[in-house]
Scaffold this motif. Structure first.
Motif, PDB file in Angstrom:
ATOM      1  N   ILE A 138       1.062 -74.504   4.132  1.00  0.00           N
ATOM      2  CA  ILE A 138       0.732 -73.686   2.964  1.00  0.00           C
ATOM      3  C   ILE A 138       1.830 -73.836   1.911  1.00  0.00           C
ATOM      4  O   ILE A 138       1.552 -74.026   0.726  1.00  0.00           O
ATOM      5  N   ALA A 142       1.802 -75.457  -1.870  1.00  0.00           N
ATOM      6  CA  ALA A 142       2.302 -74.700  -3.014  1.00  0.00           C
ATOM      7  C   ALA A 142       3.209 -75.586  -3.859  1.00  0.00           C
ATOM      8  O   ALA A 142       3.203 -75.529  -5.081  1.00  0.00           O
ATOM      9  N   PHE A 226     -10.456 -74.365   4.637  1.00  0.00           N
ATOM     10  CA  PHE A 226     -11.103 -73.065   4.533  1.00  0.00           C
ATOM     11  C   PHE A 226     -10.392 -72.205   3.481  1.00  0.00           C
ATOM     12  O   PHE A 226     -11.025 -71.495   2.701  1.00  0.00           O
ATOM     13  N   LEU A 227      -9.053 -72.297   3.426  1.00  0.00           N
ATOM     14  CA  LEU A 227      -8.278 -71.540   2.436  1.00  0.00           C
ATOM     15  C   LEU A 227      -8.336 -72.193   1.059  1.00  0.00           C
ATOM     16  O   LEU A 227      -7.815 -71.643   0.088  1.00  0.00           O
ATOM     17  N   LEU A 229      -6.978 -75.183   0.404  1.00  0.00           N
ATOM     18  CA  LEU A 229      -5.707 -75.849   0.130  1.00  0.00           C
ATOM     19  C   LEU A 229      -5.702 -77.325   0.518  1.00  0.00           C
ATOM     20  O   LEU A 229      -4.866 -78.072   0.046  1.00  0.00           O
TER      21      LEU A 229
ATOM     22  N   PHE B 145     -11.107 -69.054  11.679  1.00  0.00           N
ATOM     23  CA  PHE B 145     -12.070 -69.100  10.585  1.00  0.00           C
ATOM     24  C   PHE B 145     -13.493 -69.281  11.095  1.00  0.00           C
ATOM     25  O   PHE B 145     -14.445 -68.778  10.511  1.00  0.00           O
ATOM     26  N   GLN B 256      -8.143 -63.941   4.229  1.00  0.00           N
ATOM     27  CA  GLN B 256      -8.931 -64.629   3.213  1.00  0.00           C
ATOM     28  C   GLN B 256     -10.425 -64.557   3.567  1.00  0.00           C
ATOM     29  O   GLN B 256     -11.262 -64.331   2.700  1.00  0.00           O
ATOM     30  N   ILE B 268      -1.570 -66.583  -1.005  1.00  0.00           N
ATOM     31  CA  ILE B 268      -2.460 -67.599  -1.579  1.00  0.00           C
ATOM     32  C   ILE B 268      -2.596 -67.386  -3.094  1.00  0.00           C
ATOM     33  O   ILE B 268      -2.498 -68.334  -3.877  1.00  0.00           O
ATOM     34  N   ILE B 271       0.527 -68.421  -4.861  1.00  0.00           N
ATOM     35  CA  ILE B 271       0.645 -69.878  -4.939  1.00  0.00           C
ATOM     36  C   ILE B 271      -0.205 -70.394  -6.097  1.00  0.00           C
ATOM     37  O   ILE B 271       0.233 -71.231  -6.883  1.00  0.00           O
ATOM     38  N   LYS B 274       1.503 -69.740  -9.223  1.00  0.00           N
ATOM     39  CA  LYS B 274       2.863 -70.287  -9.217  1.00  0.00           C
ATOM     40  C   LYS B 274       3.904 -69.180  -9.391  1.00  0.00           C
ATOM     41  O   LYS B 274       4.891 -69.349 -10.099  1.00  0.00           O
ATOM     42  N   PHE B 276       6.588 -67.991  -7.857  1.00  0.00           N
ATOM     43  CA  PHE B 276       7.399 -68.442  -6.729  1.00  0.00           C
ATOM     44  C   PHE B 276       8.275 -67.380  -6.066  1.00  0.00           C
ATOM     45  O   PHE B 276       8.452 -67.418  -4.855  1.00  0.00           O
TER      46      PHE B 276
END
Lengths: 294, 314
Positions: A138, A142, A226-227, A229, B145, B256, B268, B271, B274, B276
């Motif tokens: 993750i 980012a 799924f996220l 990313l 998930f 999520q 999430i 991110i 941004k 940070f």
């Protein structure tokens, strides 16, 4: 070189043979092979193009035209699942391959050199081990932006401890064996002993470990998709296909259930195969060492 | 024992230090300068940009910034969100509660079902063991998930027993809203815990001292309680601790999936924006939770079994 030593060495080599898979092992191998074949021959097998939809045929029921029906934009679900096998398998394959590419040399050097080299490598692996793999991935997305490449690279690094630690202890065990001493006496170099002999002897262990790692990589990569990313929609991937919340909330769960079943069957088969390749019933220590690989 | 704890604590601090450096440094590597987020599509004049960089402390060298950040973190100051200028600690306190509740709920499920099913199949050989082992194998192959999608489709949409999204108010509301997420999070870990519990318990049952206890005429209940369970507790505790620790990372996915405003959801969205400082703080928090829980499990195992002290410390 005496004949006895030669026989001993040859016997060690011949020991490299796959253990019997057993009934469950063969079932698992067949399931994995089917998924791989589906991925390879996706263009031949898929009845429709996975990416073009027909809005007039949105959420069509399963039938002759569409085996599993269509999604919100009228794309054929079965075709998307078949094409989805490609990214869902290629990603984990790249993760395991990369992780072996870095992990095997690192482990062999650590086992052979010992001392401060081994100390540094062990500490590095310990720190990596202390950060959950999913979190590393993750953070990587980012930093480098969402996408398959960053996710695969990050997970390959995150999986290093799981691969390397087991190879280190196996290589250390091999190193104390008689045949290694025999080869050393003959003047074989450390490089040749570790790559030509030791690596061969621990190959089944690496195969078994990689199979299990592949399953966990599949889970982690699909979770990242799924996220949102890793694999980006509209590209088909089992993680993406299993995350279609809107369809589920509107009562169209065929795609999500089918993708989920594919993930479960593939992962379960890989676990069974991994256990059989190890040639033993899984033990407590083995599980603690793998530590869930999350 | 004190030596073991000290050694484990030293390792813990070293790991946290390196991890904090990695978390801070990773974000430093990100392309584009952090202040650009604030300006959006309107590039500022160089003077304004320099002033903003100075205000945010971005004009100092990396190591100095890291040292200041770490010092602040050690004092409980996690910095300020670039986007909202809110203190990060205020920003994360509500989501932290959601994540803690979710993880605690899942941990309870893991202990009940993981250890329970493991013991059941270890103590009842035959058809019960075979059935439970099958269920457990299936559980270990069910990522969060996947479970989340299946549970939502069945229990939330078709039956309507639980909400599919968000958090209802009040204790009962939380309990109802967190049930499906906690189950999704717990399934795969419960499977692993059950499997280790079964194997560990079987190994103890097969050992000499249990045979001796039975030969001495101890009742089965007594033998199991004071000979079998005591000795299989080490590996079970160890794997349970690791699984519970890993829930903090897994929670990101589940939050999520169920639209819960926990740390994962905030991570999430930060991110994507941004933001940070928030990303760094949450990442550090998740790593700390993982490392500390693991260490606690190790210490508990060592307290229980002196032999494990040297094995774990290595």
């Amino acid at each position: 070189m005496t004949a006895a030593v030669e026989v001993a060495i040859r016997r060690r080599r011949r020991a490299v043979r796959l253990p019997a898979l057993g009934a469950s092992g063969w079932v698992a191998l067949t399931a994995v092979a089917l998924v791989v074949l589906a991925a390879l021959f996706a263009p031949l097998l898929a009845p429709h193009d996975p990416d073009t939809g027909n809005l007039l045929a949105a959420y069509a029921r399963p039938g002759a035209a569409h085996w599993l029906g269509t999604d919100a934009t009228g794309r054929d679900i079965a075709s998307r699942l078949i094409y989805g096998a490609r990214t869902s398998l290629l990603g984990p394959a790249a993760i395991v391959a990369l992780s072996l590419l870095i992990g095997v040399p690192l482990a062999l050097v650590s086992a052979w050199r010992g001392g401060w080299v081994a100390f540094v490598i062990t500490r590095m692996l310990d720190v990596l081990f202390a950060i959950p793999g999913l979190l590393i991935a993750i953070l990587a997305t980012a930093v480098f932006g969402a996408g398959l490449r960053a996710a695969v690279l990050a997970l390959a690094v995150a999986y290093l401890p799981y691969t390397a630690r087991i190879i280190v202890s196996a290589a250390e065990r091999e190193r104390r064996q008689e045949y290694v001493r025999a080869l050393t006496v003959q003047g074989a170099s450390a490089l040749s002993i570790s790559t030509r002999h030791v690596l061969r002897n621990i190959a089944p262990l690496i195969a078994s470990q990689s199979t299990v790692a592949f399953a966990y990589a599949l889970i982690d990569l699909a979770s990242l998709s799924f996220l949102g990313l890793a694999v980006q929609p509209p590209e088909a991937d089992w993680g993406v296909l299993a995350s279609d919340r809107d369809a589920v909330l509107q009562g169209h769960s065929t795609q999500v259930v089918a993708a989920s079943v594919l993930v479960i069957v593939t992962v379960l088969s890989l676990f069974v195969l991994g256990a059989r390749l190890a040639g033993e019933r899984p033990t407590v220590r083995g599980f603690l060492r793998r530590r869930g690989a999350r | 024992m004190i030596g073991f704890v000290a050694k484990r604590l030293g390792g813990l601090l070293l790991t946290l230090f390196v991890a904090s450096f990695a978390v801070y440094g990773a974000v430093y590597l990100a392309p584009g300068s952090p202040e650009s987020v604030l300006f959006g599509s309107h590039p500022p004049s160089p003077e304004v940009r320099a002033a903003v960089r100075h205000f945010l402390g971005l004009d100092r060298p990396f190591v100095a910034r890291y040292a200041i950040w770490l010092g602040n973190v050690a004092h409980g100051d996690l910095g300020r969100s670039v986007i909202s200028q809110q203190a990060v600690s205020d920003r994360i306190s509500a989501p932290l509660n959601v994540t803690l509740a979710l993880v605690a709920y899942a941990a309870v499920l893991i202990v009940i079902f993981g250890v329970g099913l493991g013991l059941l199949s270890a103590l009842k050989p035959g058809p019960i063991d075979a059935t439970v082992t099958g269920v457990v194998s299936l559980a270990t192959a069910m990522p969060a998930f996947v479970t989340a999608a299946l549970l939502t489709s069945f229990f939330a949409v078709r039956l309507g027993w639980f909400p599919s999204y968000g958090l209802e108010a009040g204790f009962g509301g939380w309990l109802r809203s967190l049930t499906l997420p906690a189950v999704s999070l717990a399934v795969i870990s419960s499977g692993l815990v059950a499997r280790v519990t079964r194997t560990a318990t079987r190994q103890v049952i097969a050992s000499d001292h249990v045979t001796t206890a039975e030969a001495r005429g101890l009742s089965r209940r007594r033998t199991i309680r004071s000979h079998v369970l005591r000795n299989s507790a080490g590996p079970v505790l160890s794997v349970t601790g690791l699984q519970v620790a890993s829930l903090f990372a897994g929670a990101v996915v589940v939050e999520q999936a169920f639209g819960l405003n926990g740390l994962g959801g905030l991570l999430i969205s930060s991110i994507e924006q941004k933001d940070f400082p928030v990303v760094q703080a949450i990442a550090l928090l998740l790593v700390t939770a993982f490392v500390v829980l693991n260490a606690v499990a190790d210490v508990l195992v060592a307290a229980l079994d002196p032999g494990a002290r040297s094995a774990v410390a290595r």
